[in-house]
Motif scaffolding. Structure first.
Motif, PDB file in Angstrom:
ATOM      1  N   UNK A   4      -1.558  33.551 -64.845  1.00 59.85           N
ATOM      2  CA  UNK A   4      -2.039  34.525 -63.859  1.00 59.85           C
ATOM      3  C   UNK A   4      -0.933  34.986 -62.925  1.00 59.85           C
ATOM      4  N   UNK A   5       0.309  34.679 -63.286  1.00 57.76           N
ATOM      5  CA  UNK A   5       1.507  35.086 -62.545  1.00 57.76           C
ATOM      6  C   UNK A   5       1.584  34.478 -61.143  1.00 57.76           C
ATOM      7  N   UNK A   6       1.070  33.256 -61.017  1.00 60.16           N
ATOM      8  CA  UNK A   6       1.164  32.522 -59.747  1.00 60.16           C
ATOM      9  C   UNK A   6       2.298  31.508 -59.853  1.00 60.16           C
ATOM     10  N   UNK A   7       3.058  31.393 -58.801  1.00 55.42           N
ATOM     11  CA  UNK A   7       4.111  30.385 -58.750  1.00 55.42           C
ATOM     12  C   UNK A   7       3.456  29.009 -58.742  1.00 55.42           C
ATOM     13  N   UNK A   8       3.775  28.165 -59.734  1.00 53.01           N
ATOM     14  CA  UNK A   8       3.160  26.841 -59.802  1.00 53.01           C
ATOM     15  C   UNK A   8       4.167  25.720 -59.616  1.00 53.01           C
ATOM     16  N   UNK A   9       5.441  26.004 -59.846  1.00 52.45           N
ATOM     17  CA  UNK A   9       6.451  24.961 -59.669  1.00 52.45           C
ATOM     18  C   UNK A   9       7.820  25.594 -59.444  1.00 52.45           C
ATOM     19  N   UNK A  10       8.612  24.930 -58.616  1.00 50.05           N
ATOM     20  CA  UNK A  10       9.997  25.352 -58.452  1.00 50.05           C
ATOM     21  C   UNK A  10      10.869  24.121 -58.281  1.00 50.05           C
ATOM     22  N   UNK A  50       5.433  21.686 -56.306  1.00 48.26           N
ATOM     23  CA  UNK A  50       4.325  22.252 -57.077  1.00 48.26           C
ATOM     24  C   UNK A  50       3.352  22.910 -56.111  1.00 48.26           C
ATOM     25  N   UNK A  51       2.732  24.003 -56.549  1.00 48.84           N
ATOM     26  CA  UNK A  51       1.790  24.748 -55.724  1.00 48.84           C
ATOM     27  C   UNK A  51       0.405  24.651 -56.335  1.00 48.84           C
ATOM     28  N   UNK A  52      -0.600  24.451 -55.476  1.00 45.14           N
ATOM     29  CA  UNK A  52      -1.978  24.264 -55.916  1.00 45.14           C
ATOM     30  C   UNK A  52      -2.832  25.429 -55.432  1.00 45.14           C
ATOM     31  N   UNK A  53      -3.695  25.936 -56.321  1.00 44.34           N
ATOM     32  CA  UNK A  53      -4.538  27.095 -56.012  1.00 44.34           C
ATOM     33  C   UNK A  53      -6.006  26.767 -56.239  1.00 44.34           C
ATOM     34  N   UNK A  54      -6.891  27.443 -55.509  1.00 50.31           N
ATOM     35  CA  UNK A  54      -8.316  27.299 -55.773  1.00 50.31           C
ATOM     36  C   UNK A  54      -8.689  28.272 -56.898  1.00 50.31           C
ATOM     37  N   UNK A  78       0.860  22.609 -51.239  1.00 44.45           N
ATOM     38  CA  UNK A  78       2.023  22.376 -52.094  1.00 44.45           C
ATOM     39  C   UNK A  78       2.313  20.884 -52.099  1.00 44.45           C
ATOM     40  N   UNK A  79       2.827  20.434 -53.211  1.00 43.20           N
ATOM     41  CA  UNK A  79       3.172  19.039 -53.411  1.00 43.20           C
ATOM     42  C   UNK A  79       4.684  18.953 -53.517  1.00 43.20           C
ATOM     43  N   UNK A  80       5.284  18.237 -52.565  1.00 38.93           N
ATOM     44  CA  UNK A  80       6.745  18.157 -52.532  1.00 38.93           C
ATOM     45  C   UNK A  80       7.161  16.736 -52.190  1.00 38.93           C
ATOM     46  N   UNK A  81       7.945  16.127 -53.086  1.00 40.08           N
ATOM     47  CA  UNK A  81       8.481  14.786 -52.858  1.00 40.08           C
ATOM     48  C   UNK A  81       7.393  13.785 -52.483  1.00 40.08           C
ATOM     49  N   UNK A  82       6.244  13.848 -53.171  1.00 36.13           N
ATOM     50  CA  UNK A  82       5.180  12.895 -52.924  1.00 36.13           C
ATOM     51  C   UNK A  82       4.301  13.190 -51.729  1.00 36.13           C
ATOM     52  N   UNK A  83       4.498  14.324 -51.077  1.00 35.21           N
ATOM     53  CA  UNK A  83       3.683  14.715 -49.932  1.00 35.21           C
ATOM     54  C   UNK A  83       2.913  15.982 -50.265  1.00 35.21           C
ATOM     55  N   UNK A  84       1.648  15.988 -49.913  1.00 36.29           N
ATOM     56  CA  UNK A  84       0.812  17.158 -50.091  1.00 36.29           C
ATOM     57  C   UNK A  84       0.693  17.856 -48.747  1.00 36.29           C
ATOM     58  N   UNK A 132       0.364  14.671 -45.581  1.00 44.47           N
ATOM     59  CA  UNK A 132       0.069  13.259 -45.747  1.00 44.47           C
ATOM     60  C   UNK A 132       0.637  12.768 -47.074  1.00 44.47           C
ATOM     61  N   UNK A 133       1.061  11.509 -47.135  1.00 44.05           N
ATOM     62  CA  UNK A 133       1.547  10.977 -48.405  1.00 44.05           C
ATOM     63  C   UNK A 133       0.381  10.822 -49.366  1.00 44.05           C
ATOM     64  N   UNK A 134       0.647  11.001 -50.651  1.00 38.00           N
ATOM     65  CA  UNK A 134      -0.386  10.817 -51.657  1.00 38.00           C
ATOM     66  C   UNK A 134      -0.613   9.331 -51.883  1.00 38.00           C
ATOM     67  N   UNK A 135      -1.854   8.938 -52.184  1.00 36.62           N
ATOM     68  CA  UNK A 135      -2.122   7.526 -52.471  1.00 36.62           C
ATOM     69  C   UNK A 135      -1.469   7.118 -53.786  1.00 36.62           C
TER      70      UNK A 135
END
Length: 59
Positions: A8-14, A23-27, A35-41, A54-57
Motif C-alpha cells: 500500500x506504499x506505506x513506509x514499514x521499515x528503515x 519499524x512503523x505500525x499502522x491501523x 514506531x518500533x526502534x531499538x526495542x522501544x515502541x 515504553x520498552x517492549x516486554x
C-alpha cells in the motif's frame, strides 16, 4: 540508508546509516499507530494524548 514499503506504499521499515532499525505500525485504515526502534515502541499522539514510550516486554 535503506527503506522498505508495503504493497500500500506505506513506509514499514528503515535502516539508518548507523544500522539502527525502525519499524512503523499502522491501523487497518492506514493511520500510523507507532514506531518500533531499538526495542522501544513509541505511540503516535492522538486527540491530544501525550507521546508514550515504553520498552517492549520480553517474550
Amino acid at each position: 540508508m535503506a527503506v522498505v514499503y508495503n504493497a500500500l506504499d506505506r513506509l514499514v521499515e528503515e535502516v539508518g546509516l548507523d544500522a539502527r532499525h525502525t519499524r512503523y505500525l499502522y491501523d487497518p485504515t492506514g493511520l500510523i499507530l507507532g514506531r518500533l526502534e531499538e526495542g522501544y515502541l513509541t505511540a503516535q499522539p492522538r486527540l491530544g494524548r501525550k507521546l508514550v514510550q515504553a520498552p517492549l516486554p520480553h517474550q
